[in-house]
Design an enzyme around this catalytic site. Sequence first.
Site, PDB file in Angstrom:
ATOM      1  N   ASN A   5       0.819  -1.101   0.294  1.00  0.00           N
ATOM      2  CA  ASN A   5      -0.194   0.053  -0.290  1.00  0.00           C
ATOM      3  C   ASN A   5       0.996   1.150   0.264  1.00  0.00           C
ATOM      4  O   ASN A   5       1.236   1.533   1.033  1.00  0.00           O
ATOM      5  CB  ASN A   5      -0.893  -0.640   0.903  1.00  0.00           C
ATOM      6  CG  ASN A   5      -1.444   1.029   1.922  1.00  0.00           C
ATOM      7  OD1 ASN A   5      -2.050   2.004   0.536  1.00  0.00           O
ATOM      8  ND2 ASN A   5      -2.080   1.254   2.740  1.00  0.00           N
ATOM      9  N   LYS A   7       0.121   4.059  -0.110  1.00  0.00           N
ATOM     10  CA  LYS A   7      -0.432   5.490   0.458  1.00  0.00           C
ATOM     11  C   LYS A   7      -0.422   6.753  -0.331  1.00  0.00           C
ATOM     12  O   LYS A   7      -0.477   6.388  -1.522  1.00  0.00           O
ATOM     13  CB  LYS A   7      -0.048   5.513   1.573  1.00  0.00           C
ATOM     14  CG  LYS A   7      -0.029   3.981   2.857  1.00  0.00           C
ATOM     15  CD  LYS A   7      -0.080   4.038   4.170  1.00  0.00           C
ATOM     16  CE  LYS A   7      -0.229   2.900   4.791  1.00  0.00           C
ATOM     17  NZ  LYS A   7       0.333   3.796   6.234  1.00  0.00           N
ATOM     18  N   HIS A  89      -9.207   1.075   4.951  1.00  0.00           N
ATOM     19  CA  HIS A  89      -7.798   1.261   6.112  1.00  0.00           C
ATOM     20  C   HIS A  89      -8.522   1.918   6.952  1.00  0.00           C
ATOM     21  O   HIS A  89      -9.221   3.252   7.448  1.00  0.00           O
ATOM     22  CB  HIS A  89      -7.093   1.536   4.859  1.00  0.00           C
ATOM     23  CG  HIS A  89      -5.240   1.779   5.390  1.00  0.00           C
ATOM     24  ND1 HIS A  89      -4.776   2.329   6.323  1.00  0.00           N
ATOM     25  CD2 HIS A  89      -4.786   0.767   5.521  1.00  0.00           C
ATOM     26  CE1 HIS A  89      -4.163   2.823   6.895  1.00  0.00           C
ATOM     27  NE2 HIS A  89      -3.263   1.279   5.999  1.00  0.00           N
ATOM     28  N   GLU A  91      -6.453   4.378   8.341  1.00  0.00           N
ATOM     29  CA  GLU A  91      -6.276   5.725   7.439  1.00  0.00           C
ATOM     30  C   GLU A  91      -7.314   6.835   6.925  1.00  0.00           C
ATOM     31  O   GLU A  91      -7.923   7.984   6.918  1.00  0.00           O
ATOM     32  CB  GLU A  91      -5.326   6.236   6.763  1.00  0.00           C
ATOM     33  CG  GLU A  91      -3.452   5.724   7.736  1.00  0.00           C
ATOM     34  CD  GLU A  91      -2.766   5.283   7.365  1.00  0.00           C
ATOM     35  OE1 GLU A  91      -3.141   5.625   5.289  1.00  0.00           O
ATOM     36  OE2 GLU A  91      -1.803   4.729   7.758  1.00  0.00           O
ATOM     37  N   GLU A 159      -5.088  -5.051  10.634  1.00  0.00           N
ATOM     38  CA  GLU A 159      -4.140  -4.078  11.184  1.00  0.00           C
ATOM     39  C   GLU A 159      -4.116  -2.822  12.178  1.00  0.00           C
ATOM     40  O   GLU A 159      -5.560  -2.973  12.247  1.00  0.00           O
ATOM     41  CB  GLU A 159      -3.792  -2.867   9.385  1.00  0.00           C
ATOM     42  CG  GLU A 159      -3.588  -3.433   7.986  1.00  0.00           C
ATOM     43  CD  GLU A 159      -2.920  -3.270   7.769  1.00  0.00           C
ATOM     44  OE1 GLU A 159      -2.352  -2.312   6.548  1.00  0.00           O
ATOM     45  OE2 GLU A 159      -3.534  -1.224   7.451  1.00  0.00           O
ATOM     46  N   GLY A 165       2.546   1.900  10.868  1.00  0.00           N
ATOM     47  CA  GLY A 165       3.722   3.121  10.547  1.00  0.00           C
ATOM     48  C   GLY A 165       4.550   3.876  12.111  1.00  0.00           C
ATOM     49  O   GLY A 165       5.506   4.609  11.934  1.00  0.00           O
ATOM     50  N   SER A 204       4.052  -2.030  10.139  1.00  0.00           N
ATOM     51  CA  SER A 204       5.288  -2.371  10.402  1.00  0.00           C
ATOM     52  C   SER A 204       5.736  -3.726  10.113  1.00  0.00           C
ATOM     53  O   SER A 204       6.836  -3.952  10.662  1.00  0.00           O
ATOM     54  CB  SER A 204       5.997  -2.457  12.109  1.00  0.00           C
ATOM     55  OG  SER A 204       5.630  -0.036  12.074  1.00  0.00           O
TER      56      SER A 204
HETATM   57  P1  PGA Z   1       3.048   0.158   7.659  1.00  0.00           P
HETATM   58  O1  PGA Z   1       1.677   0.156   7.233  1.00  0.00           O
HETATM   59  O2  PGA Z   1       3.813  -1.008   6.890  1.00  0.00           O
HETATM   60  O3  PGA Z   1       3.641   1.143   7.121  1.00  0.00           O
HETATM   61  O4  PGA Z   1       3.016  -0.144   8.979  1.00  0.00           O
HETATM   62  C1  PGA Z   1       0.802  -0.957   6.695  1.00  0.00           C
HETATM   63  C2  PGA Z   1      -0.662  -0.034   6.417  1.00  0.00           C
HETATM   64  O5  PGA Z   1      -0.855   1.008   6.851  1.00  0.00           O
HETATM   65  O6  PGA Z   1      -1.237  -0.920   5.411  1.00  0.00           O
END
Ligand code: PGA
Length: 241
Positions: A5, A7, A89, A91, A159, A165, A204
């Site tokens: 992803n 983003k 997601h 976010e 997640e 992140g 992560s």
């Molecule tokens: P990350 O994000 O691997 O940077 O922690 C994962 C995600 O949001 O899908």
Amino acid sequence: MIAGNWKMNGVGASLGEAYMIAGGLGDTTARVAICPPATLVQRLAEVLADSAVLVGGQDCRPEASGAFTGDVSAEQLADAGARLVVLGHSERRAGYGETDELVAHKVEAALRAGLEPIICVGETLEQRRGGQALAVVTGQVRGSLPDALKGKAFCVAYEPVWAIGTGLTPTTPEIEEVHRAIRETLVAMFGEAGRGVAILYGGSVKASNAAEILKADEVGGALVGGASLKAADFLGIIQAA
Ligand code: PGA
């Protein structure tokens, strides 16, 4: 399934990373996908047309078209060459107030357009500390997965919000506990077909922890953010699968 992803990262110059990912797959048996920002879906699909790497969107609106400034529909993603779409997601849930009900409508839209949805669920740190992780996650699964998924291909991505992140990851037993609860919920909702749904872990994931995470019980792949932006990092995860 190992899905990247991107983003809100990536411009035309990033297509080279995708090209290197496609060229470095080796003999992996994993399904591999990259979900770039909407601006890159079409070009990425063109770059990856002759490769095994699938292209996905990161969100879509439930409607097929209309006066929705700034939004993109599932049909438009499919037209641009996407085969998958990430939905719900954290976010989007946190930043745009997306509810389970809205996510379920988006899933229906994805299916209508022939896209395979990757539906994200996950608890916040506060919810985990309050002992609510399983209830929150299974509630999101029940609320975000419409009946229309019966007989369709889709993935669920667990997640934990606090792991995205941050460099923090749950322990293997913590991941397994949640993935088993998601599996039970999928079987309750979809019967035996629920056993075949890949449950991805996200938050992560990197080359150094991927092997450990991917061998955990009921983990059927990974949804990768930051470590999917560079070919070398993402290929390290794919090779661990
Ligand atoms: P990350 O994000 O691997 O940077 O922690 C994962 C995600 O949001 O899908």
